[in-house]
Design a protein around this motif. Structure first.
Motif, mmCIF file in Angstrom:
data_model
loop_
_atom_site.group_PDB
_atom_site.id
_atom_site.type_symbol
_atom_site.label_atom_id
_atom_site.label_comp_id
_atom_site.label_asym_id
_atom_site.label_seq_id
_atom_site.Cartn_x
_atom_site.Cartn_y
_atom_site.Cartn_z
ATOM 1 N N ASP A 157 75.019 -21.463 67.281
ATOM 2 C CA ASP A 157 75.209 -23.014 67.326
ATOM 3 C C ASP A 157 76.493 -23.301 68.041
ATOM 4 O O ASP A 157 76.982 -24.413 68.401
ATOM 5 C CB ASP A 157 75.866 -23.396 65.763
ATOM 6 N N THR A 159 79.385 -21.992 68.290
ATOM 7 C CA THR A 159 80.874 -21.742 67.914
ATOM 8 C C THR A 159 81.232 -20.379 68.063
ATOM 9 O O THR A 159 80.223 -19.522 68.495
ATOM 10 C CB THR A 159 81.077 -21.824 66.360
ATOM 11 N N GLY A 162 79.505 -18.403 65.485
ATOM 12 C CA GLY A 162 78.175 -18.165 65.494
ATOM 13 C C GLY A 162 77.606 -17.362 66.610
ATOM 14 O O GLY A 162 76.673 -16.609 66.586
ATOM 15 N N GLY A 212 74.690 -19.733 62.397
ATOM 16 C CA GLY A 212 75.094 -21.133 62.383
ATOM 17 C C GLY A 212 75.414 -21.551 60.801
ATOM 18 O O GLY A 212 75.186 -20.662 59.919
ATOM 19 N N GLN A 213 75.460 -22.777 60.743
ATOM 20 C CA GLN A 213 76.025 -23.160 59.152
ATOM 21 C C GLN A 213 74.578 -23.390 58.425
ATOM 22 O O GLN A 213 73.402 -23.652 59.121
ATOM 23 C CB GLN A 213 76.445 -24.348 59.208
ATOM 24 N N ASP A 215 74.003 -26.315 57.017
ATOM 25 C CA ASP A 215 73.151 -27.578 57.065
ATOM 26 C C ASP A 215 72.115 -27.500 58.401
ATOM 27 O O ASP A 215 71.370 -28.082 58.429
ATOM 28 C CB ASP A 215 74.378 -28.539 57.639
ATOM 29 N N ASP A 216 72.651 -26.640 59.283
ATOM 30 C CA ASP A 216 71.654 -26.501 60.514
ATOM 31 C C ASP A 216 70.164 -25.840 60.102
ATOM 32 O O ASP A 216 69.255 -26.082 60.496
ATOM 33 C CB ASP A 216 72.322 -25.876 61.739
ATOM 34 N N LEU A 238 77.626 -17.631 56.655
ATOM 35 C CA LEU A 238 77.663 -18.838 56.844
ATOM 36 C C LEU A 238 76.793 -19.932 56.150
ATOM 37 O O LEU A 238 77.166 -20.794 55.880
ATOM 38 C CB LEU A 238 77.483 -19.082 58.544
ATOM 39 N N LEU A 239 75.875 -19.051 56.003
ATOM 40 C CA LEU A 239 74.817 -19.943 54.944
ATOM 41 C C LEU A 239 75.092 -20.313 53.571
ATOM 42 O O LEU A 239 74.555 -20.900 52.817
ATOM 43 C CB LEU A 239 73.435 -19.289 55.123
ATOM 44 N N PRO A 243 74.185 -26.817 52.027
ATOM 45 C CA PRO A 243 74.100 -27.837 52.878
ATOM 46 C C PRO A 243 74.458 -29.265 52.002
ATOM 47 O O PRO A 243 74.009 -29.365 50.726
ATOM 48 C CB PRO A 243 73.168 -28.108 53.468
#
Length: 352
Positions: A157, A159, A162, A212-213, A215-216, A238-239, A243
């Motif tokens: 993502d 970051t 990430g 990434g998170q 939401d993604d 991170l998951l 979300p």
């Protein structure tokens, strides 16, 4: 070598008598992270055996708070500083603590501070939390086995966290002679990831690792479903934040530390706290385990007439998180990261 060094370094501090031993515990008890700090302290108090005086201090998850905590700990002549879930507070507290030969056992800071990186011979900070290095190692091992015959992609993502996670996993897989069919940095926070998913499909990827998170991951799964494109998604810790918008797919996997709910060693503690009406979260458990180690180290220090730092460097501690040892860098020698799969509600460990 590290043990002999610590023996010399901390010998000036001596071994405190039981009637004068004090353990410091730093947590954010004010500001945005106060709720987490309160859970951390609650767990520590529940575990503490009262053989030493427990000095609790508010680090407010800030640099200024960390400095104030260190000053108080030095003034109180504590023998061990514990707690610290915020890197800013630990970073600020560490110079004064090390100057006064006070070892540190952190409940939640994963990575080494700048001070530790700049001073290779400085005493380590003992960390209960595992860092990205462990997560990458476990992810590389798991995906290297499961995706050996699969066309996979690795994306991030953009970051710092990430990118570092995705790059680490990519290198770990390359070491196993496995190469992705597609790599990219995507734009995070979009509810529609059709363009990204279309590129993944054109590349022939049936599996994708996301730095990434959640939401993604959910948005990517939703777009893949809309395009009638079967896609297996994997990611790191991170998951673990479910979300807020779109749901995660049940084809979503995560490599992350086992939650306390999955540990047999934590079952009695969890049940006892639940019977009291407490919400048993990660920080409550981390506080409990931190104080279990602190109390055991303090007791062994007095029994063996050795500095606490040497005990922390050479002892296996029994905790609700299992048996924990620290290596010469103060990191946990075990790797609690395991493969999980989203079951429609939360992530559950995948049985071997």
């Amino acid at each position: 070598m590290i043990v002999s060094f610590l023996t010399v370094t901390f010998n000036a501090a001596g071994v405190a008598r039981a009637d004068e031993t004090k353990i410091g515990f730093a947590a954010p008890l004010s500001g945005s992270f106060a709720m987490l700090g309160e859970q951390l302290v609650k767990g520590a108090k529940q575990a503490h055996n009262n053989a030493a005086t427990l000095i609790i201090a508010d680090d407010s998850c800030s640099s200024e708070g960390g400095k104030q905590v260190a000053e108080r700990f030095v003034e109180q002549k504590i023998t061990l500083a514990t707690g610290f879930i915020c890197s800013e507070a630990l970073e600020a507290a560490l110079p004064l603590l090390q100057q006064n030969n006070i070892p540190v056992l952190s409940s939640g800071v994963q990575e080494r501070t700048l001070l530790e990186k700049r001073k290779p011979f400085s005493p380590p900070v003992y960390r209960l939390a595992t860092g990205m290095e462990k997560e990458v190692a476990a992810t590389g091992s798991v995906l290297g086995s499961l995706w050996k015959q699969e066309p996979f992609a690795i994306i991030d993502d953009g970051t710092i966290e990430g990118r570092e996670l995705a790059a680490g996993v990519l290198n770990a897989l390359k070491e196993q002679q496995l190469a992705p069919v597609f790599t990219d940095t995507y734009r995070p926070g979009l509810t529609n990831q059709n363009a990204l998913v279309s590129r993944l499909r054109r590349a022939g990827a049936s599996h994708v690792f996301i730095g990434g998170q959640a939401d993604d991951a959910a948005a990517i799964a939703q777009s893949a479903k809309g395009l009638n494109y079967p896609l297996i998604i994997a990611g790191g810790a991170l998951l673990n934040a479910i979300p807020n918008g779109l749901p995660l797919s049940t084809d979503t996997f995560m490599v992350a530390p086992l939650a306390p709910a999955s540990l047999k060693s934590a079952q009695n503690f969890r049940q006892e706290m639940q019977d009291r009406g407490e919400i048993v979260d990660t920080y409550l458990t981390a506080g409990f385990a931190t104080m279990q180690i602190a109390d055991q180290a303090q007791k062994l220090s007095q029994e063996k007439h050795l500095p606490i730092a040497e005990i922390l460097s050479s002892t296996a501690f029994e905790t609700i998180l299992g048996t924990i040892r620290f290596n010469q860098n103060g990191m946990r020698s075990d790797n609690p990261n395991r493969l999980h799969r989203f079951n429609g509600k939360d992530f559950a460990p995948v049985e071997n």
